[in-house]
Design a protein around this motif. Structure first.
Motif, PDB file in Angstrom:
ATOM      1  N   LEU A  95      74.053  15.214  10.470  1.00  0.00           N
ATOM      2  CA  LEU A  95      72.658  14.917  10.805  1.00  0.00           C
ATOM      3  C   LEU A  95      72.517  14.931  12.322  1.00  0.00           C
ATOM      4  O   LEU A  95      73.503  14.783  13.044  1.00  0.00           O
ATOM      5  N   PHE A  96      71.296  15.116  12.796  1.00  0.00           N
ATOM      6  CA  PHE A  96      71.064  15.092  14.238  1.00  0.00           C
ATOM      7  C   PHE A  96      70.863  13.633  14.666  1.00  0.00           C
ATOM      8  O   PHE A  96      69.866  13.021  14.290  1.00  0.00           O
ATOM      9  N   PRO A  97      71.806  13.080  15.424  1.00  0.00           N
ATOM     10  CA  PRO A  97      71.780  11.629  15.660  1.00  0.00           C
ATOM     11  C   PRO A  97      70.594  11.172  16.509  1.00  0.00           C
ATOM     12  O   PRO A  97      70.196  10.015  16.430  1.00  0.00           O
ATOM     13  N   HIS A  98      70.038  12.098  17.305  1.00  0.00           N
ATOM     14  CA  HIS A  98      68.947  11.703  18.202  1.00  0.00           C
ATOM     15  C   HIS A  98      67.587  11.791  17.531  1.00  0.00           C
ATOM     16  O   HIS A  98      66.571  11.530  18.157  1.00  0.00           O
TER      17      HIS A  98
ATOM     18  N   LYS B 144      71.734  12.162  27.067  1.00  0.00           N
ATOM     19  CA  LYS B 144      72.133  10.775  26.855  1.00  0.00           C
ATOM     20  C   LYS B 144      73.574  10.536  27.327  1.00  0.00           C
ATOM     21  O   LYS B 144      73.878   9.542  27.962  1.00  0.00           O
ATOM     22  N   ARG B 145      74.443  11.490  26.990  1.00  0.00           N
ATOM     23  CA  ARG B 145      75.853  11.326  27.342  1.00  0.00           C
ATOM     24  C   ARG B 145      76.103  11.351  28.844  1.00  0.00           C
ATOM     25  O   ARG B 145      77.016  10.716  29.343  1.00  0.00           O
ATOM     26  N   ILE B 146      75.307  12.148  29.569  1.00  0.00           N
ATOM     27  CA  ILE B 146      75.647  12.352  30.974  1.00  0.00           C
ATOM     28  C   ILE B 146      74.917  11.416  31.916  1.00  0.00           C
ATOM     29  O   ILE B 146      75.190  11.425  33.112  1.00  0.00           O
ATOM     30  N   ILE B 147      74.021  10.601  31.403  1.00  0.00           N
ATOM     31  CA  ILE B 147      73.277   9.711  32.309  1.00  0.00           C
ATOM     32  C   ILE B 147      74.217   8.820  33.140  1.00  0.00           C
ATOM     33  O   ILE B 147      74.075   8.755  34.368  1.00  0.00           O
ATOM     34  N   PRO B 148      75.206   8.167  32.537  1.00  0.00           N
ATOM     35  CA  PRO B 148      76.065   7.315  33.383  1.00  0.00           C
ATOM     36  C   PRO B 148      76.812   8.078  34.494  1.00  0.00           C
ATOM     37  O   PRO B 148      76.707   7.691  35.664  1.00  0.00           O
ATOM     38  N   PRO B 149      77.536   9.186  34.188  1.00  0.00           N
ATOM     39  CA  PRO B 149      78.193   9.897  35.300  1.00  0.00           C
ATOM     40  C   PRO B 149      77.195  10.509  36.276  1.00  0.00           C
ATOM     41  O   PRO B 149      77.448  10.557  37.483  1.00  0.00           O
ATOM     42  N   MET B 150      76.059  10.973  35.762  1.00  0.00           N
ATOM     43  CA  MET B 150      75.047  11.545  36.652  1.00  0.00           C
ATOM     44  C   MET B 150      74.525  10.496  37.624  1.00  0.00           C
ATOM     45  O   MET B 150      74.327  10.774  38.801  1.00  0.00           O
ATOM     46  N   THR B 204      69.558   2.649  40.859  1.00  0.00           N
ATOM     47  CA  THR B 204      70.365   1.957  39.841  1.00  0.00           C
ATOM     48  C   THR B 204      69.473   1.368  38.760  1.00  0.00           C
ATOM     49  O   THR B 204      69.743   1.499  37.569  1.00  0.00           O
ATOM     50  N   LEU B 205      68.389   0.732  39.204  1.00  0.00           N
ATOM     51  CA  LEU B 205      67.448   0.164  38.229  1.00  0.00           C
ATOM     52  C   LEU B 205      66.851   1.256  37.352  1.00  0.00           C
ATOM     53  O   LEU B 205      66.761   1.129  36.130  1.00  0.00           O
ATOM     54  N   LEU B 206      66.469   2.358  37.992  1.00  0.00           N
ATOM     55  CA  LEU B 206      65.848   3.464  37.264  1.00  0.00           C
ATOM     56  C   LEU B 206      66.787   4.017  36.191  1.00  0.00           C
ATOM     57  O   LEU B 206      66.400   4.206  35.027  1.00  0.00           O
ATOM     58  N   PHE B 207      68.040   4.238  36.592  1.00  0.00           N
ATOM     59  CA  PHE B 207      68.989   4.805  35.620  1.00  0.00           C
ATOM     60  C   PHE B 207      69.299   3.804  34.512  1.00  0.00           C
ATOM     61  O   PHE B 207      69.476   4.176  33.353  1.00  0.00           O
ATOM     62  N   GLY B 208      69.361   2.531  34.896  1.00  0.00           N
ATOM     63  CA  GLY B 208      69.574   1.507  33.886  1.00  0.00           C
ATOM     64  C   GLY B 208      68.453   1.536  32.856  1.00  0.00           C
ATOM     65  O   GLY B 208      68.684   1.447  31.642  1.00  0.00           O
ATOM     66  N   TYR B 209      67.236   1.728  33.354  1.00  0.00           N
ATOM     67  CA  TYR B 209      66.070   1.786  32.480  1.00  0.00           C
ATOM     68  C   TYR B 209      66.160   2.995  31.542  1.00  0.00           C
ATOM     69  O   TYR B 209      65.956   2.885  30.331  1.00  0.00           O
ATOM     70  N   ILE B 210      66.512   4.163  32.124  1.00  0.00           N
ATOM     71  CA  ILE B 210      66.618   5.384  31.307  1.00  0.00           C
ATOM     72  C   ILE B 210      67.698   5.211  30.239  1.00  0.00           C
ATOM     73  O   ILE B 210      67.510   5.556  29.079  1.00  0.00           O
ATOM     74  N   LYS B 212      68.737   2.539  28.874  1.00  0.00           N
ATOM     75  CA  LYS B 212      68.250   1.647  27.840  1.00  0.00           C
ATOM     76  C   LYS B 212      67.294   2.371  26.902  1.00  0.00           C
ATOM     77  O   LYS B 212      67.347   2.233  25.692  1.00  0.00           O
ATOM     78  N   LYS B 213      66.424   3.176  27.506  1.00  0.00           N
ATOM     79  CA  LYS B 213      65.458   3.955  26.722  1.00  0.00           C
ATOM     80  C   LYS B 213      66.166   4.873  25.732  1.00  0.00           C
ATOM     81  O   LYS B 213      65.669   5.117  24.636  1.00  0.00           O
ATOM     82  N   LEU B 214      67.298   5.412  26.160  1.00  0.00           N
ATOM     83  CA  LEU B 214      68.014   6.371  25.311  1.00  0.00           C
ATOM     84  C   LEU B 214      68.950   5.679  24.325  1.00  0.00           C
ATOM     85  O   LEU B 214      69.658   6.319  23.575  1.00  0.00           O
ATOM     86  N   ASN B 215      68.916   4.363  24.341  1.00  0.00           N
ATOM     87  CA  ASN B 215      69.813   3.616  23.459  1.00  0.00           C
ATOM     88  C   ASN B 215      69.271   3.425  22.056  1.00  0.00           C
ATOM     89  O   ASN B 215      69.805   2.649  21.287  1.00  0.00           O
ATOM     90  N   TYR B 216      68.206   4.164  21.724  1.00  0.00           N
ATOM     91  CA  TYR B 216      67.632   4.000  20.390  1.00  0.00           C
ATOM     92  C   TYR B 216      68.567   4.556  19.317  1.00  0.00           C
ATOM     93  O   TYR B 216      68.394   4.332  18.143  1.00  0.00           O
ATOM     94  N   TYR B 217      69.572   5.339  19.739  1.00  0.00           N
ATOM     95  CA  TYR B 217      70.579   5.747  18.762  1.00  0.00           C
ATOM     96  C   TYR B 217      71.941   5.724  19.437  1.00  0.00           C
ATOM     97  O   TYR B 217      72.045   5.680  20.660  1.00  0.00           O
ATOM     98  N   HIS B 218      72.983   5.696  18.631  1.00  0.00           N
ATOM     99  CA  HIS B 218      74.313   5.896  19.180  1.00  0.00           C
ATOM    100  C   HIS B 218      75.066   6.807  18.241  1.00  0.00           C
ATOM    101  O   HIS B 218      74.726   6.921  17.063  1.00  0.00           O
ATOM    102  N   ASN B 219      76.078   7.488  18.780  1.00  0.00           N
ATOM    103  CA  ASN B 219      76.777   8.473  17.945  1.00  0.00           C
ATOM    104  C   ASN B 219      77.806   7.818  17.052  1.00  0.00           C
ATOM    105  O   ASN B 219      78.403   6.852  17.417  1.00  0.00           O
TER     106      ASN B 219
END
Ligand SMILES: Nc1ncnc2c1ncn2[C@@H]1O[C@H](COP(=O)(O)OP(=O)(O)O)[C@@H](O)[C@H]1O
Ligand SMILES: [Mg+2]
Lengths: 248, 219
Positions: A95-98, B144-150, B204-210, B212-219
């Motif tokens: 499934l597409f997780p996002h 979503k995956r690259i936000i922290p290293p970016m 830092t605040l901005l990226f933290g916010y992003i 969090k926003k992208l945390n609606y799912y996890h793999n």
């Protein structure tokens, strides 16, 4: 009507010949189960039939249209049309997780078939209710159990109205207590005369649900036929040994 | 005095911001293109791309700035950057964009390679074409995956903009340091640090916010 006809299909990975001339037919409304030990080429067969692998030789024909004919694949436009004839349900769902459950189901109908969001959502709700997941349309895959995820994956495949749906060990990645709900869904599809090809290790399920069983062994179809016949009166030693190990 | 200093520092900070913004504008898309090159099935392209990335990431940005600015003039006898501060600024942007694009490309590559083959196959079996699979299925998950290293890399960029002065592009530290010579005072230089802190703090605040926003799912 013949929905799928595969003739003398061959596929090697390097020197390892995995499919050594596979031929069989699937008629409309039929549920065909493919059994066989691990490494016998079952997944490769489904992957060739669904264009995830390119076969080396043979032919694959969906409803009279050749996907592959004597080593030659159909042209791009035709290929796209033929590809809409089949769907595939993976062992590990994919499934597409996002995307929410709803988005997972409507994405391809909207993007590929150009169906409106309204129509796609209506169809998705219908499918979700068939899968017993009406309350999950806004959930994300990570919030679902494996059994629920697999049922969403089945709904996603059905949303494109394929003529034949392939399943590659749909319950092998599930905890034992969750396989039942997925098998029940597939059984209901069979009763509704959905055309299906199901690779499975669930022998009782294959026996009760399939109209035809194919036993694969080292890249060939070693035996095929009526499930009861096959399970209770196996002809080949290889099938006897396989069934013995499978404890049926 | 404070007003004079503030005005000078703001001017320098403006330049730093320009470098920052233009670098991102160029390096974010270029990095994606470079990452495709470094994952190419066409071996020569892959080898060349990876070699360039290796050199750029393995040498100091300061060295690259100097070579980019003086190199063309000294090697080919023509100053391709044009004269004056405009030319120096262009050279800075080109060097920064290339440098950061190489860093970003490795982050993109890691992100893209982390997406399982099953995702591509699921998209393909559903009838999507390659670009639909990439833009609808792969890229959103990569983001979503690259936000922290970016975010780490981008915050480093904030501080790296100070290197521009090596070829005479006057960013904030240049102005801060000027007051040491002209007025014998050090506090403007400390003050430049406040600008950096505020700016990286906001990011830092901005990226933290992003994140969090992208945390609606996890793999
Ligand atoms: N992509 C691949 N590259 C090389 N060998 C493969 C690949 N996929 C499958 N094989 C080999 O093909 C054989 C059949 O595999 P598979 O079709 O997955 O069998 P099954 O699904 O029946 O367990 C195995 O020996 C496997 O190692
Ligand atoms: Mg398999």
């Amino acid at each position: 009507m013949t929905v799928l006809e595969i003739k003398d299909l061959r596929k090697s990975f390097g020197k390892n010949e995995v499919l050594k001339g596979i031929s069989f037919k699937v008629e409309k409304g039929e549920a065909v189960a493919i059994i066989g030990s691990s490494g016998s080429g079952k997944s490769t067969l489904l992957r060739c039939a669904t264009l995830l692998e390119t076969a080396d030789d043979g032919s694959i024909c969906y409803k009279g249209k050749y996907l592959l004919k004597d080593k030659v694949y159909a042209e791009k436009d035709e290929l796209k049309e033929i590809c809409s004839s089949f769907g595939l349900v993976f062992q590990n769902f994919n499934l597409f997780p996002h995307m929410s459950v709803m988005q997972n189901i409507i994405e391809a109908p909207m993007l590929v078939k150009g169906i409106s969001r309204e129509d796609a959502e209506a169809r998705a709700r219908d499918l979700l209710s068939q899968m017993g997941l009406s309350d999950k349309e806004n959930a994300y895959p990570c919030e679902l159990s494996g059994g629920q995820q697999q049922r969403v994956a089945i709904a996603r495949a059905l949303a494109l109205d394929p003529d034949v749906l392939f399943f590659d060990e749909p319950t092998s990645a599930l905890d034992p207590e969750l396989t039942g709900e997925v098998l029940a869904v597939i059984k209901r599809l069979a009763e509704a005369d959905m055309t299906m090809v199901i690779v499975t290790h669930e022998m009782a399920f294959a026996r009760d649900v399939a109209e035809k069983v194919i036993f694969m062994d080292s890249g060939v179809i070693a035996e095929e036929g009526d499930p009861k016949e096959l399970f209770y009166h196996p002809k080949t030693d290889r099938l006897k040994a396989f069934l013995h190990n499978a404890n049926i | 005095m404070f007003e004079t200093v503030l005005k000078a520092l703001l001017e320098g900070f403006g330049k730093s911001l320009e470098i920052f913004a233009l670098t991102l504008l160029g390096a974010l898309p270029l990095g994606l293109i470079i990452s495709f090159g470094s994952m190419s099935k066409f071996a020569p392209l892959k080898v060349v791309t990876r070699a360039v990335v290796w050199v750029v990431r393995g040498t100091p940005l300061m060295l690259q700035l100097i070579i980019f600015f003086y190199g063309p003039g000294l090697i080919f006898g023509t100053n391709i950057w044009g004269i004056g501060s405009q030319g120096r600024f262009i050279a800075v942007i080109v060097a920064f964009v290339l440098n950061y694009a190489c860093y970003f490309s490795e982050i993109y590559r890691g992100g893209i390679e982390g997406i399982s083959r099953g995702q591509y196959e699921a998209g393909q079996v559903l009838g999507m074409n390659k670009s639909q699979v990439f833009f609808r299925i792969v890229l959103p998950q990569v983001v979503k995956r690259i936000i922290p290293p970016m975010s780490n890399e981008i915050i480093t960029l904030v501080k790296d903009t100070s290197l521009a002065r090596i070829i005479g592009v006057y960013e904030i530290i240049y102005f801060g340091e000027k007051f040491i010579k002209s007025d014998g005072i050090i506090w403007p230089l400390f003050f430049t640090g406040v600008f950096y802190l505020l700016f990286s703090g906001v990011l830092t605040l901005l990226f933290g916010y992003i994140e969090k926003k992208l945390n609606y799912y996890h793999n």
